[in-house]
Design a protein around this motif. Structure first.
Motif, PDB file in Angstrom:
ATOM      1  N   TRP A 273       0.826  -1.206   0.000  1.00 44.64           N
ATOM      2  CA  TRP A 273       0.000   0.000   0.000  1.00 44.64           C
ATOM      3  C   TRP A 273       0.864   1.261   0.000  1.00 44.64           C
ATOM      4  O   TRP A 273       0.500   2.257  -0.641  1.00 44.64           O
ATOM      5  N   GLY A 274       1.996   1.189   0.688  1.00 42.94           N
ATOM      6  CA  GLY A 274       2.879   2.350   0.674  1.00 42.94           C
ATOM      7  C   GLY A 274       3.416   2.636  -0.716  1.00 42.94           C
ATOM      8  O   GLY A 274       3.423   3.791  -1.177  1.00 42.94           O
ATOM      9  N   VAL A 275       3.890   1.593  -1.394  1.00 45.15           N
ATOM     10  CA  VAL A 275       4.386   1.777  -2.753  1.00 45.15           C
ATOM     11  C   VAL A 275       3.265   2.265  -3.680  1.00 45.15           C
ATOM     12  O   VAL A 275       3.462   3.155  -4.524  1.00 45.15           O
ATOM     13  N   GLY A 276       2.067   1.681  -3.485  1.00 43.56           N
ATOM     14  CA  GLY A 276       0.943   2.115  -4.303  1.00 43.56           C
ATOM     15  C   GLY A 276       0.576   3.582  -4.081  1.00 43.56           C
ATOM     16  O   GLY A 276       0.283   4.321  -5.030  1.00 43.56           O
ATOM     17  N   PHE A 277       0.649   3.990  -2.791  1.00 44.50           N
ATOM     18  CA  PHE A 277       0.323   5.390  -2.478  1.00 44.50           C
ATOM     19  C   PHE A 277       1.326   6.331  -3.128  1.00 44.50           C
ATOM     20  O   PHE A 277       0.953   7.331  -3.759  1.00 44.50           O
ATOM     21  N   ILE A 278       2.606   6.027  -3.011  1.00 42.38           N
ATOM     22  CA  ILE A 278       3.623   6.871  -3.639  1.00 42.38           C
ATOM     23  C   ILE A 278       3.471   6.852  -5.155  1.00 42.38           C
ATOM     24  O   ILE A 278       3.634   7.874  -5.837  1.00 42.38           O
ATOM     25  N   VAL A 308      -7.745  10.345  -8.385  1.00 40.68           N
ATOM     26  CA  VAL A 308      -7.919  10.867  -7.022  1.00 40.68           C
ATOM     27  C   VAL A 308      -8.619   9.834  -6.144  1.00 40.68           C
ATOM     28  O   VAL A 308      -8.225   9.601  -4.986  1.00 40.68           O
ATOM     29  N   GLY A 309      -9.666   9.222  -6.688  1.00 40.93           N
ATOM     30  CA  GLY A 309     -10.360   8.199  -5.907  1.00 40.93           C
ATOM     31  C   GLY A 309      -9.433   7.054  -5.538  1.00 40.93           C
ATOM     32  O   GLY A 309      -9.422   6.584  -4.377  1.00 40.93           O
ATOM     33  N   LEU A 310      -8.649   6.610  -6.492  1.00 37.51           N
ATOM     34  CA  LEU A 310      -7.711   5.511  -6.216  1.00 37.51           C
ATOM     35  C   LEU A 310      -6.672   5.930  -5.183  1.00 37.51           C
ATOM     36  O   LEU A 310      -6.327   5.150  -4.279  1.00 37.51           O
ATOM     37  N   THR A 311      -6.193   7.169  -5.311  1.00 35.80           N
ATOM     38  CA  THR A 311      -5.189   7.659  -4.361  1.00 35.80           C
ATOM     39  C   THR A 311      -5.761   7.717  -2.954  1.00 35.80           C
ATOM     40  O   THR A 311      -5.071   7.362  -1.978  1.00 35.80           O
ATOM     41  N   GLY A 315      -4.131   5.514  -0.269  1.00 33.11           N
ATOM     42  CA  GLY A 315      -3.490   6.307   0.766  1.00 33.11           C
ATOM     43  C   GLY A 315      -4.055   6.028   2.141  1.00 33.11           C
ATOM     44  O   GLY A 315      -3.317   5.957   3.140  1.00 33.11           O
ATOM     45  N   GLN A 316      -5.349   5.844   2.210  1.00 36.42           N
ATOM     46  CA  GLN A 316      -5.964   5.540   3.499  1.00 36.42           C
ATOM     47  C   GLN A 316      -5.445   4.207   4.023  1.00 36.42           C
ATOM     48  O   GLN A 316      -5.121   4.073   5.223  1.00 36.42           O
ATOM     49  N   ARG A 317      -5.304   3.221   3.141  1.00 37.57           N
ATOM     50  CA  ARG A 317      -4.776   1.924   3.581  1.00 37.57           C
ATOM     51  C   ARG A 317      -3.324   2.057   4.030  1.00 37.57           C
ATOM     52  O   ARG A 317      -2.915   1.528   5.071  1.00 37.57           O
ATOM     53  N   ALA A 318      -2.540   2.785   3.241  1.00 36.61           N
ATOM     54  CA  ALA A 318      -1.114   2.900   3.566  1.00 36.61           C
ATOM     55  C   ALA A 318      -0.909   3.646   4.881  1.00 36.61           C
ATOM     56  O   ALA A 318      -0.136   3.213   5.758  1.00 36.61           O
TER      57      ALA A 318
ATOM     58  N   PHE B 128      -0.142  14.418   7.380  1.00 34.92           N
ATOM     59  CA  PHE B 128       0.519  14.216   6.098  1.00 34.92           C
ATOM     60  C   PHE B 128      -0.508  14.151   4.967  1.00 34.92           C
ATOM     61  O   PHE B 128      -0.251  14.673   3.871  1.00 34.92           O
ATOM     62  N   ALA B 129      -1.631  13.495   5.207  1.00 36.86           N
ATOM     63  CA  ALA B 129      -2.658  13.416   4.163  1.00 36.86           C
ATOM     64  C   ALA B 129      -3.162  14.809   3.794  1.00 36.86           C
ATOM     65  O   ALA B 129      -3.337  15.137   2.613  1.00 36.86           O
TER      66      ALA B 129
END
Lengths: 338, 147
Positions: A273-278, A308-311, A315-318, B128-129
């Motif tokens: 999730w972190g890699v996906g968020f970045i 934006v929706g995907l982010t 991002g919420q998961r990460a 951060f968000a």
């Protein structure tokens, strides 16, 4: 007598009819009737017309020959135009600013015509643009036997606006017509040079006339407009631009060096999730670059909205995973201290 | 927001000349004596601030400070270029300047939120968000205006 030409129709030929106005009386005798049937009508036999004795002169305003219906022969330098197109050989020039009058006299012959010609005009046609103007001619003197003299006086000063302020060569023609003539006559005398005053420059207040007024009311191409553009903005020399580019990039290099010296802990960002968020953040920045370079706004928004929706989801998961990881480490530290 | 206030440090052997020395013992001239304490005080102040910063600032805040300084420095370079060479194209200058300045402001705001003494108890991840959202909105506006 009339010859039958179908049921109830008769034809009568009248050869050699002289031009003139006739009263036609028809009589029809019907077998078995004592009284004949009669009818009458008016018949006009038209005659052709011819233009002759064309004289052209350039006179001053106030000259006895400078008037419609005047005798052009009174002008001191009247030119006799013996045939069509012969006027151009004389090199006649008339000037509007000098208040000269172009006097044209001519004779219209139509022997036997039921009525003399009533329509007589002088036409000036600009050779370059084709714009023309007509001026009426009035009878000059008493009519002759089957002929009428006309004369026209074109005051070039007064006719400047009608001629659209266009100087140059004009084709002069005499136009004749009338109900008693079998056909109209256009007799082209030739070419005359006319000098006219320049169109005065009138400056109207802003929006006093519609913006398209000139183009809506012109009969000829308008003069080309030469726009005055702003001078180009001053630009610095290329080495100076390169220098400041390097100066703008230098803080980035220093930032990377400082971050390298601080040795940030990136292990927390290696989760999926972190890699996906970045990756989503990077994709949005790349989309902004594409929007700047080529992609139109609405297309960019069409890509941006789902991104934006995907982010948000990723991002919420990460970040939630990070928060849980941090909370678990803090709890482990507290347990160790206890 | 920069940690606990500075406390007066006790004099140490490693410090410079002090008033404990006796009279007549290697006393410097009057002019040099006025300049040396001023320079020494400034040096001591800078050293104290740096030491306090290193002791109180976390790695996160240090990274944010570096990023804010980078953004502010880039803004300064753009402003100097505009002042010396002219503002053409002006919209591009405004875009670049406000992008970097806005990033610096957002970074400073984030730093204020994540310090332990911050009044707001928002979680680090939420800060951060919000920071990422603000930056993305700023970039979109800047790219729309840059021309």
């Amino acid at each position: 007598p009339g010859a039958p030409e179908g049921p109830g129709a008769f034809a009568v030929e009248l050869p050699g009819l002289e031009p003139g106005v006739y009263t036609l009386r028809a009589t029809l005798a019907v077998r078995g009737r004592t009284k004949a049937v009669a009818a009458s009508a008016t018949l006009a036999a038209l005659a052709p017309a011819a233009v002759s004795r064309v004289r052209v002169a350039v006179v001053e305003e106030g000259d006895p020959a400078a008037g419609a219906g005047a005798d052009v022969g009174l002008a001191p330098a009247a030119l006799d135009v013996v045939s069509e197109g012969a006027l151009g050989e004389e090199g006649l020039t008339a000037s509007g600013p000098a208040r000269e009058v172009l006097a044209v006299g001519f004779r219209v012959s139509s022997p036997g015509a039921p009525a003399p010609p009533q329509q007589a005009y002088v036409q000036l046609t600009h050779a370059a643009t084709g714009a023309d103007a007509t001026f009426p001619a009035l009878p000059a003197g008493a009519p002759g036997e089957g002929s009428v003299d006309f004369s026209a006086a074109v005051s070039l000063h007064n006719a400047t606006e009608a001629l659209l302020f266009a100087s140059g060569d004009y084709d002069l023609a005499v136009l004749v017509g009338g109900w008693g003539l079998s056909e109209g006559v256009a007799w082209r005398a030739g070419r005359v040079r006319v000098e006219l005053a320049e169109r005065p420059a009138v400056t109207y207040p802003l929006y006093a006339r519609p913006l398209l007024h000139d183009s809506d009311n012109t009969l000829a191409p308008l003069p080309e407009i030469v726009h005055a553009m702003n001078p180009p903005a001053p630009r610095p020399p290329v080495p100076v631009s390169y220098l400041f580019t390097a100066l703008a990039v230098a803080p980035l290099a220093l930032l990377l060096a400082a971050l390298g010296a601080l040795r940030p802990n990136v292990s927390l960002l290696t989760s999926v999730w972190g890699v996906g968020f970045i990756g989503c953040l990077g994709a949005m920045l790349l989309l902004f670059v594409a929007y700047w370079i080529r992609v139109p706004l609405y297309s960019a928004l069409a890509y941006l909205v789902p991104l934006v929706g995907l982010t948000v989801v990723v991002g919420q998961r990460a970040l939630s995973a990070l928060a849980r990881e941090r909370a678990s480490r803090k709890a482990a530290v507290h347990e160790h201290q206890d | 927001g920069f940690g606990p206030p500075l406390r007066p440090r006790p004099p140490s052997a490693a410090s410079g000349p002090t008033m404990a020395r006796g009279r007549g013992e290697n006393r410097p001239s009057a002019g040099a004596a006025a300049a040396a304490p001023a320079g020494g005080v400034l040096r001591e102040l800078v050293t104290a601030v740096a030491a306090d910063y290193r002791s109180t600032a976390t790695k996160k805040t240090m990274m944010l400070d570096c990023f804010a300084i980078f953004a502010a420095a880039t803004a300064v370079v753009q402003a100097v270029y505009c002042f010396l060479m002219g503002s053409f194209p002006f919209n591009s200058f405004l875009s670049g300047f406000f992008a970097t300045l806005g990033m610096a402001v957002f970074t400073v705001a984030l730093r204020l939120q994540i310090t332990p003494s911050a009044a707001s108890k928002t979680s680090l991840e939420q800060c951060f968000a919000e920071y990422a959202l603000c930056c993305l909105l700023l970039f979109f506006a800047v790219v729309s205006f840059i021309g």
